[in-house]
Design an enzyme around this catalytic site. Structure first.
Site, PDB file in Angstrom:
ATOM      1  N   ASP A 110       4.187   4.639   0.911  1.00 35.22           N
ATOM      2  CA  ASP A 110       3.555   3.501   0.195  1.00 35.22           C
ATOM      3  C   ASP A 110       1.973   4.059   0.121  1.00 35.22           C
ATOM      4  O   ASP A 110       1.636   5.162   0.729  1.00 35.22           O
ATOM      5  CB  ASP A 110       3.504   2.369   1.304  1.00 35.22           C
ATOM      6  CG  ASP A 110       2.890   1.344   0.867  1.00 35.22           C
ATOM      7  OD1 ASP A 110       2.538   0.911  -0.036  1.00 35.22           O
ATOM      8  OD2 ASP A 110       2.587   0.307   1.879  1.00 35.22           O
ATOM      9  N   GLU A 131      -1.500   5.679  -4.115  1.00 33.56           N
ATOM     10  CA  GLU A 131      -2.227   5.629  -5.381  1.00 33.56           C
ATOM     11  C   GLU A 131      -3.198   6.675  -5.499  1.00 33.56           C
ATOM     12  O   GLU A 131      -3.438   7.247  -6.624  1.00 33.56           O
ATOM     13  CB  GLU A 131      -2.679   4.201  -5.632  1.00 33.56           C
ATOM     14  CG  GLU A 131      -1.596   3.231  -6.002  1.00 33.56           C
ATOM     15  CD  GLU A 131      -0.849   2.912  -4.622  1.00 33.56           C
ATOM     16  OE1 GLU A 131      -1.460   2.881  -3.434  1.00 33.56           O
ATOM     17  OE2 GLU A 131       0.395   2.589  -4.935  1.00 33.56           O
ATOM     18  N   ASP A 147       3.301  -5.021  -4.616  1.00 34.38           N
ATOM     19  CA  ASP A 147       2.963  -6.588  -4.143  1.00 34.38           C
ATOM     20  C   ASP A 147       3.044  -7.483  -4.927  1.00 34.38           C
ATOM     21  O   ASP A 147       2.171  -8.235  -5.586  1.00 34.38           O
ATOM     22  CB  ASP A 147       1.669  -6.500  -3.069  1.00 34.38           C
ATOM     23  CG  ASP A 147       1.802  -5.184  -2.252  1.00 34.38           C
ATOM     24  OD1 ASP A 147       3.040  -4.858  -1.858  1.00 34.38           O
ATOM     25  OD2 ASP A 147       0.748  -4.918  -1.598  1.00 34.38           O
TER      26      ASP A 147
HETATM   27  O1  MIG Z   1      -1.815  -2.766   2.706  1.00 24.89           O
HETATM   28  O2  MIG Z   1       2.908  -1.399   5.046  1.00 24.89           O
HETATM   29  O3  MIG Z   1       3.031  -2.610  -0.992  1.00 24.89           O
HETATM   30  O4  MIG Z   1       5.513  -3.295   0.697  1.00 24.89           O
HETATM   31  O5  MIG Z   1       4.871  -3.847   3.305  1.00 24.89           O
HETATM   32  C1  MIG Z   1      -0.547  -3.229   2.671  1.00 24.89           C
HETATM   33  C2  MIG Z   1       2.416  -2.625   4.616  1.00 24.89           C
HETATM   34  C3  MIG Z   1       0.586  -1.902   3.130  1.00 24.89           C
HETATM   35  C4  MIG Z   1       1.592  -2.361   0.993  1.00 24.89           C
HETATM   36  C5  MIG Z   1       3.192  -2.395   0.325  1.00 24.89           C
HETATM   37  C6  MIG Z   1       4.069  -3.452   1.242  1.00 24.89           C
HETATM   38  C7  MIG Z   1       4.079  -3.083   2.540  1.00 24.89           C
HETATM   39  C8  MIG Z   1       2.691  -3.204   3.346  1.00 24.89           C
HETATM   40  N1  MIG Z   1       1.723  -2.248   2.311  1.00 24.89           N
END
Ligand code: MIG
Length: 823
Positions: A431, A434, A507
């Site tokens: 995650d 980016e 999200d």
């Molecule tokens: O700042 O890990 O898109 O799927 O549950 C949020 C927590 C960080 C973003 C991800 C989401 C995930 C969440 N993450």
């Protein structure tokens, strides 16, 4: 000479000087503003050509253009403003040189041409306009509207690079991966800069991923352009000027591939031949997955897992989001919530659950934390241009970030998964890559990256960072798991990312509009070379009601990646959270996913092996009908099952368009004619599904998870057609790489019917033999009364018609041909 300023309007030389003078005065009055040159330089007349193998170099005296014949249908164009090309390197393209039969250069009075068997690239002498022509029809597929141009970047060095092509009045555009608006890109402008886009909106841009590949369709023919440039890039499809399609980037080389069709499917397959396909996923990865931010402590995880089993709702994987870690330190466990992760994972695995855990790129600055220490000692973290470390706040607090564009760092990071793999973790979810940073959004531009030895600032590495992270994860897991297939999921990525992991769309929000956005996103990712894609079923933020959740489960049944996920501040979101009738409907659809597992798996094989996209939007099925360029609801999964998600609250029916051919309504078995619209039932228990007449759809018994039961016989659902149709059925170990050595079973069925008979033929390829002996048949739509069935010439004595009027019988799985004849 004429120049063209930033806004694309033509201005004379002296006007240009006037503008520079004005800017300079402004700059002197206000020295804080950066002086940005507005002079774009254009290629001028071609003066020279040189040939080296499959490369042709054209020059205007200063600038150089390389045109390279990649294959019969693909050519690559590169521009070097002052004649010096950058070193050959791409994270996206696996093989630049493919097999070419022949090609030749010819000179004419006004132009040069480079031709292969299929296409011709024309370089006009007078103004360096480049165009691509299909040999067979002599149709110009794509042509420059202006010569390639560039603009010096005084701050960073290098050039802003631009290409401008003609946009035909009836031309439509598709692809570009991660965009949230209409499927057809015509009339819009886009930007690629990987962005953490929490709760993104319809048409919000940019989002998480960069896939600078689009396809154009005009005159019933298609082509593609892949602009392989990792800098912030832009695309304009007739928005700024209806006659122009442009693409440009904030740096790097103007380098693009022209990819010929003429069918959209060919373009996408050829694009995959350049950038690779998704490896075969472990079979459990295409089951249903349950996720939440976060399931903890251990007792909660088990309660959820057991909840599936006690309610007989199939599920293959449960996810641990960031809260399983100790203070969000990657590769650690919160021992209060998870005192013995190895035991827990084992216990979950005993009831058929795989455990997938999240790993983020931000590493907590903490000298007592081994990952930070190793990274620091070995100089693995990204640095700013003045040599200070790139620091930013993410979940763990103050963090530094590995430079995943450094091969040594990727190797190190891949190895960090050892302990997780040893205790039984089956998949990893990357995650925030980016990369996302709280407050500032991402890294500043001046951060330096190794870029596999080719060096670059964050401007160049930003869009590639996430893909290199998941690459490191995938390669690391692959090594650690020996011959087992890794499962990885990533949020950010770049073209070619499909070689390393599947993706979710980020999200989203629990609204009907987002159900629609997700439907389009998955189709778009699929035709952009990244087919293993899914949305957060139910919507990440916000609260769906039972109806919306169930409609999302229904659509998700036909998302290549099927996972429910939700943010932590929302109500519980399991398939049973909304009570009846929703729980039963959700179960029925998740079961359908498992019944169709052999079909779904075969579609993944067709993608992996032959480059076919998994989801195929209507425009890909029938590009010759312009009305289909605007249809974006319906798609096929593989080429046999047509899916029409219900996207409206309260709907009990909907209009669907069926493409050419004949289609069976999956629920009623009614036979419908293609090439027209139908009004069909779509109450909450039903999402309209249609099966192409002539299909063979293999089916397994319902299982609570992949591999729960030994398959004793495979049900072949065969749909009569009065024409000939081929179907695929692929099986193998399901979790090893033995398929690379042909250890698989690839069956092809050919079904052909007429008024009085149906012929089914089978050919079998590969070195794998499944354990079962029998096929059961369920034959729908026979227009005659069955008199006789022969299997490889032997007459079969046992067969019957069931209550639906379908013909049922059994045979050995190795038959070569079955003849059903009637009166
Ligand atoms: O700042 O890990 O898109 O799927 O549950 C949020 C927590 C960080 C973003 C991800 C989401 C995930 C969440 N993450």
């Amino acid at each position: 000479m004429e120049e063209i300023n930033e806004k694309g309007k033509e201005i004379k030389d002296n006007e240009n000087i006037q503008e520079i003078v004005e800017q300079t005065i402004q700059h002197l009055n206000n020295p804080v503003t950066v002086l940005k040159p507005i002079v774009k330089k254009y290629l001028s007349a071609v003066t020279k050509v040189l040939n080296e193998g499959n490369k042709f170099f054209f020059s205007d005296g200063d600038a150089k253009v390389e045109i390279r014949v990649v294959s019969d249908e693909i050519m690559r164009v590169r521009l070097a403003p002052h004649g010096v090309f950058l070193e050959e390197f791409s994270y996206a393209v696996k093989n630049v040189d493919q097999k070419v039969t022949t090609f030749c250069l010819e000179e004419f009075e006004d132009k040069y041409t480079i031709s292969t068997n299929t296409i011709t690239c024309v370089v006009r002498k007078q103004d360096f306009h480049i165009s691509f022509v299909e040999n067979r029809s002599q149709m110009v597929m794509s042509q420059d509207q202006a010569p390639m141009h560039w603009e010096e970047n005084v701050e960073f060095g290098g050039y802003y690079v631009y290409a401008t092509k003609t946009c035909l009045p009836e031309e439509n555009f598709f692809g570009l991966g991660d965009k949230s608006g209409n499927l057809n890109l015509r009339g819009r402008h886009f930007q690629n800069w990987n962005t953490d886009a929490y709760s993104f909106a319809w048409d919000q841009d940019p989002l998480y991923r960069t896939i600078p590949f689009y396809t154009g369709v005009h005159d019933q023919s298609a082509y593609g352009i892949f602009f392989d440039n990792t800098f912030r890039s832009y695309f304009d499809f007739g928005k700024e000027d209806v006659n122009k399609t442009s693409f440009w980037a904030d740096g790097g080389e103007l380098q693009y591939y022209y990819i010929h069709g003429p069918h959209l499917m060919d373009v996408v397959k050829r694009y995959q031949s350049l950038t690779g396909t998704h490896p075969m996923p472990p079979k459990w990865a295409i089951g249903y997955h349950q996720c939440r931010w976060s399931y903890y402590p251990e007792s909660k995880v088990k309660e959820i897992a057991e909840g599936f089993r006690s309610r007989n709702i199939p599920c293959d994987a449960i996810y641990l989001d960031i809260d399983y870690m100790d203070g969000y330190r990657c590769f650690t466990w919160n021992k209060k919530y998870f005192p013995d992760p190895k035991r827990m994972i084992k216990e979950l695995s005993n009831i058929g659950f795989k455990t997938v855990v999240m790993i983020d790129p931000g590493i907590k600055v903490d000298d007592n934390y081994w990952v930070f220490k190793e990274g620091k000692e070995n100089n693995y973290f990204c640095r700013r241009s003045d040599d200070y470390f790139m620091e930013g706040h993410v979940w763990p607090g103050r963090c530094q970030f590995p430079d995943f564009t450094n091969p040594t760092v990727r190797e190190w990071w891949g190895g960090l998964y050892k302990e997780l793999v040893d205790i039984g973790v089956a998949g990893v979810w990357n995650d925030m890559n980016e990369p996302a940073v709280f407050g500032s959004g991402t890294f500043p531009n001046d951060v330096r990256h190794n870029f596999d030895g080719y060096r670059g600032s964050h401007r160049k590495a930003h869009n590639i960072y996430g893909m290199q992270m998941v690459r490191s994860t995938y390669d690391g897991l692959k090594k650690l798991m020996r011959n087992k297939r890794p499962f990885t999921i990533t949020r950010a990525g770049y073209a070619g990312m499909q070689r390393y992991g599947c993706v979710w769309t980020g999200d989203n929000v629990a609204t009907w509009e987002h159900l629609r956005i997700g439907n389009i996103q998955c189709q778009r990712m699929s035709v952009s070379g990244v087919p293993f894609c899914g949305t957060d079923i139910g919507g990440f933020s916000g609260e769906p009601d039972g109806e919306l959740f169930t409609r999302w489960i229904q659509m998700g049944t036909f998302s290549p990646f099927m996972r429910a996920h939700s943010a932590g501040d929302t109500a519980e979101r399991e398939p049973w959270s909304f009570g009846e009738p929703f729980t039963s409907i959700n179960r029925k659809f998740i079961e359908l996913r498992y019944r169709l597992m052999p079909y779904i798996y075969s579609v993944f094989w067709e993608h992996h092996r032959y480059g076919f996209p998994i989801l195929r939007p209507m425009v890909m099925l029938e590009q010759d009908k312009v009305s289909n360029h605007y249809r974006e609801d319906e798609f096929t999964f593989g080429d046999k099952i047509m899916v029409c998600p219900v996207l409206e609250q309260g709907a009990i029916s909907r209009i669907v368009y069926l493409p050419k051919g004949k289609w069976y309504n999956f629920w009623t078995q009614e036979l419908l004619e293609g090439e027209k619209e139908h009004h069909v039932q779509a109450s909450i228990e039903i999402m309209p599904l249609f099966v192409r007449a002539g299909s063979v759809i293999p089916e397994y018994p319902v299982m609570q998870y992949v591999g729960e039961k030994n398959v004793e016989e495979v049900l072949l659902n065969i749909y009569y057609a009065d024409y000939e149709v081929n179907s695929f059925f692929f099986e193998d170990h399901g979790d090893t790489f033995a398929y690379e050595q042909d250890i698989y079973s690839e069956k092809k069925f050919r079904v052909r019917g007429d008024e009085k008979s149906l012929l089914i033929e089978q050919t079998i390829d590969g070195l794998y033999t499944p354990n079962y002996e029998w096929y059961c048949y369920n034959i729908t739509g026979l227009p005659f009364t069955v008199k006789k069935i022969t299997v490889d010439e032997q007459e079969l004595s046992e067969f019957h018609m069931d209550l639906q009027g379908n013909l049922r019988f059994k045979s050995n799985k190795n038959f070569a041909d079955i003849r059903i004849s009637g009166i």
